[in-house]
Design a protein around this motif. Structure first.
Motif, PDB file in Angstrom:
ATOM      1  N   GLY A  31      42.069  35.025  58.239  1.00 42.69           N
ATOM      2  CA  GLY A  31      43.423  34.552  57.952  1.00 42.69           C
ATOM      3  C   GLY A  31      43.582  34.106  56.508  1.00 42.69           C
ATOM      4  N   GLN A  32      42.580  33.402  56.009  1.00 43.88           N
ATOM      5  CA  GLN A  32      42.622  32.958  54.616  1.00 43.88           C
ATOM      6  C   GLN A  32      42.589  34.154  53.665  1.00 43.88           C
ATOM      7  OE1 GLN A  32      39.125  30.527  54.979  1.00 43.88           O
ATOM      8  NE2 GLN A  32      40.305  28.622  54.923  1.00 43.88           N
ATOM      9  N   ARG A  33      41.769  35.149  54.000  1.00 49.18           N
ATOM     10  CA  ARG A  33      41.674  36.338  53.149  1.00 49.18           C
ATOM     11  C   ARG A  33      43.008  37.078  53.097  1.00 49.18           C
ATOM     12  NH1 ARG A  33      35.832  38.778  55.092  1.00 49.18           N
ATOM     13  NH2 ARG A  33      34.605  37.080  54.228  1.00 49.18           N
ATOM     14  N   LEU A  36      45.369  35.189  50.902  1.00 49.53           N
ATOM     15  CA  LEU A  36      45.017  35.318  49.494  1.00 49.53           C
ATOM     16  C   LEU A  36      45.408  36.693  48.941  1.00 49.53           C
ATOM     17  CD1 LEU A  36      41.514  33.602  49.449  1.00 49.53           C
ATOM     18  CD2 LEU A  36      43.606  32.765  48.366  1.00 49.53           C
ATOM     19  N   LEU A  37      45.197  37.741  49.739  1.00 49.19           N
ATOM     20  CA  LEU A  37      45.505  39.088  49.262  1.00 49.19           C
ATOM     21  C   LEU A  37      47.002  39.336  49.114  1.00 49.19           C
ATOM     22  CD1 LEU A  37      42.877  41.289  51.089  1.00 49.19           C
ATOM     23  CD2 LEU A  37      43.008  40.750  48.652  1.00 49.19           C
ATOM     24  N   LYS A  38      47.832  38.523  49.747  1.00 50.49           N
ATOM     25  CA  LYS A  38      49.282  38.662  49.593  1.00 50.49           C
ATOM     26  C   LYS A  38      49.727  38.263  48.193  1.00 50.49           C
ATOM     27  CE  LYS A  38      50.515  38.100  54.414  1.00 50.49           C
ATOM     28  NZ  LYS A  38      51.200  37.264  55.418  1.00 50.49           N
ATOM     29  N   ASN A  39      48.915  37.458  47.524  1.00 49.22           N
ATOM     30  CA  ASN A  39      49.224  37.052  46.157  1.00 49.22           C
ATOM     31  C   ASN A  39      48.723  38.149  45.217  1.00 49.22           C
ATOM     32  OD1 ASN A  39      49.117  35.947  43.545  1.00 49.22           O
ATOM     33  ND2 ASN A  39      48.878  33.878  44.355  1.00 49.22           N
ATOM     34  N   GLU A  41      48.405  38.348  42.039  1.00 51.87           N
ATOM     35  CA  GLU A  41      47.520  37.901  40.959  1.00 51.87           C
ATOM     36  C   GLU A  41      46.082  37.761  41.460  1.00 51.87           C
ATOM     37  OE1 GLU A  41      49.456  34.313  39.821  1.00 51.87           O
ATOM     38  OE2 GLU A  41      50.762  35.322  38.393  1.00 51.87           O
ATOM     39  N   ILE A  42      45.916  37.255  42.677  1.00 50.06           N
ATOM     40  CA  ILE A  42      44.585  37.104  43.243  1.00 50.06           C
ATOM     41  C   ILE A  42      43.996  38.473  43.566  1.00 50.06           C
ATOM     42  CG2 ILE A  42      43.282  36.234  45.229  1.00 50.06           C
ATOM     43  CD1 ILE A  42      45.145  33.799  45.207  1.00 50.06           C
ATOM     44  N   ALA A  43      44.797  39.350  44.130  1.00 54.66           N
ATOM     45  CA  ALA A  43      44.318  40.699  44.456  1.00 54.66           C
ATOM     46  C   ALA A  43      43.860  41.423  43.188  1.00 54.66           C
ATOM     47  CB  ALA A  43      45.409  41.487  45.164  1.00 54.66           C
ATOM     48  N   GLU A  44      44.616  41.265  42.106  1.00 51.68           N
ATOM     49  CA  GLU A  44      44.261  41.909  40.831  1.00 51.68           C
ATOM     50  C   GLU A  44      42.983  41.298  40.264  1.00 51.68           C
ATOM     51  OE1 GLU A  44      43.780  42.764  36.798  1.00 51.68           O
ATOM     52  OE2 GLU A  44      44.451  40.777  37.398  1.00 51.68           O
ATOM     53  N   LEU A  45      42.833  39.990  40.398  1.00 50.72           N
ATOM     54  CA  LEU A  45      41.633  39.309  39.904  1.00 50.72           C
ATOM     55  C   LEU A  45      40.398  39.796  40.650  1.00 50.72           C
ATOM     56  CD1 LEU A  45      40.608  36.963  38.055  1.00 50.72           C
ATOM     57  CD2 LEU A  45      40.886  35.492  40.041  1.00 50.72           C
ATOM     58  N   LEU A  46      40.492  39.914  41.959  1.00 53.04           N
ATOM     59  CA  LEU A  46      39.361  40.398  42.745  1.00 53.04           C
ATOM     60  C   LEU A  46      39.004  41.832  42.363  1.00 53.04           C
ATOM     61  CD1 LEU A  46      40.295  38.970  46.260  1.00 53.04           C
ATOM     62  CD2 LEU A  46      38.590  38.090  44.665  1.00 53.04           C
ATOM     63  N   ALA A  47      40.019  42.652  42.133  1.00 50.99           N
ATOM     64  CA  ALA A  47      39.774  44.033  41.736  1.00 50.99           C
ATOM     65  C   ALA A  47      39.151  44.107  40.335  1.00 50.99           C
ATOM     66  CB  ALA A  47      41.083  44.821  41.769  1.00 50.99           C
ATOM     67  N   ARG A  48      39.628  43.276  39.433  1.00 48.31           N
ATOM     68  CA  ARG A  48      39.127  43.294  38.062  1.00 48.31           C
ATOM     69  C   ARG A  48      37.642  42.949  37.999  1.00 48.31           C
ATOM     70  NH1 ARG A  48      41.421  38.772  34.598  1.00 48.31           N
ATOM     71  NH2 ARG A  48      43.342  39.690  35.346  1.00 48.31           N
ATOM     72  N   TYR A  49      37.220  42.002  38.825  1.00 46.11           N
ATOM     73  CA  TYR A  49      35.821  41.590  38.808  1.00 46.11           C
ATOM     74  C   TYR A  49      34.964  42.329  39.825  1.00 46.11           C
ATOM     75  CZ  TYR A  49      36.768  37.975  35.425  1.00 46.11           C
ATOM     76  OH  TYR A  49      37.099  37.321  34.269  1.00 46.11           O
ATOM     77  N   GLY A  50      35.532  43.261  40.543  1.00 41.31           N
ATOM     78  CA  GLY A  50      34.765  44.097  41.459  1.00 41.31           C
ATOM     79  C   GLY A  50      34.280  43.366  42.697  1.00 41.31           C
ATOM     80  N   VAL A  51      35.058  42.401  43.153  1.00 38.93           N
ATOM     81  CA  VAL A  51      34.696  41.658  44.351  1.00 38.93           C
ATOM     82  C   VAL A  51      35.020  42.518  45.563  1.00 38.93           C
ATOM     83  CG1 VAL A  51      35.185  39.614  45.743  1.00 38.93           C
ATOM     84  CG2 VAL A  51      35.064  39.438  43.250  1.00 38.93           C
ATOM     85  N   THR A  52      34.068  42.640  46.488  1.00 40.50           N
ATOM     86  CA  THR A  52      34.266  43.413  47.695  1.00 40.50           C
ATOM     87  C   THR A  52      35.183  42.635  48.619  1.00 40.50           C
ATOM     88  OG1 THR A  52      32.052  44.298  47.478  1.00 40.50           O
ATOM     89  CG2 THR A  52      33.116  44.565  49.604  1.00 40.50           C
ATOM     90  N   ALA A  53      36.412  43.105  48.746  1.00 41.85           N
ATOM     91  CA  ALA A  53      37.424  42.400  49.546  1.00 41.85           C
ATOM     92  C   ALA A  53      37.706  43.177  50.816  1.00 41.85           C
ATOM     93  CB  ALA A  53      38.692  42.220  48.719  1.00 41.85           C
ATOM     94  N   GLU A  54      36.745  43.179  51.725  1.00 44.08           N
ATOM     95  CA  GLU A  54      36.904  43.902  52.994  1.00 44.08           C
ATOM     96  C   GLU A  54      37.029  42.954  54.142  1.00 44.08           C
ATOM     97  OE1 GLU A  54      33.626  46.532  53.293  1.00 44.08           O
ATOM     98  OE2 GLU A  54      34.230  47.667  51.549  1.00 44.08           O
TER      99      GLU A  54
END
Length: 54
Positions: A31-33, A36-39, A41-54
């Protein structure tokens, strides 16, 4: 500072940031994930740093 030294310092900083973001991401529940992904800016930050967001 030489270019090679600067490059190494930047790569080290990016690695530390990626590891920190991954640790935070791994310790959130589904639920928290989703919230967070609805924002964008956060989604772009995770993508920029290569964080695995699965």
């Amino acid at each position: 500072m030489r270019k090679i030294d600067l490059t190494a310092a930047v790569e080290a900083h990016v690695a530390v940031t990626r590891e920190a973001l991954q640790l935070i991401w791994d310790n959130t529940n589904k639920g928290q994930r989703n919230k967070l992904l609805k924002n964008p800016e956060i989604a772009e930050l995770l993508a920029r740093y290569g964080v695995t967001a699965e």
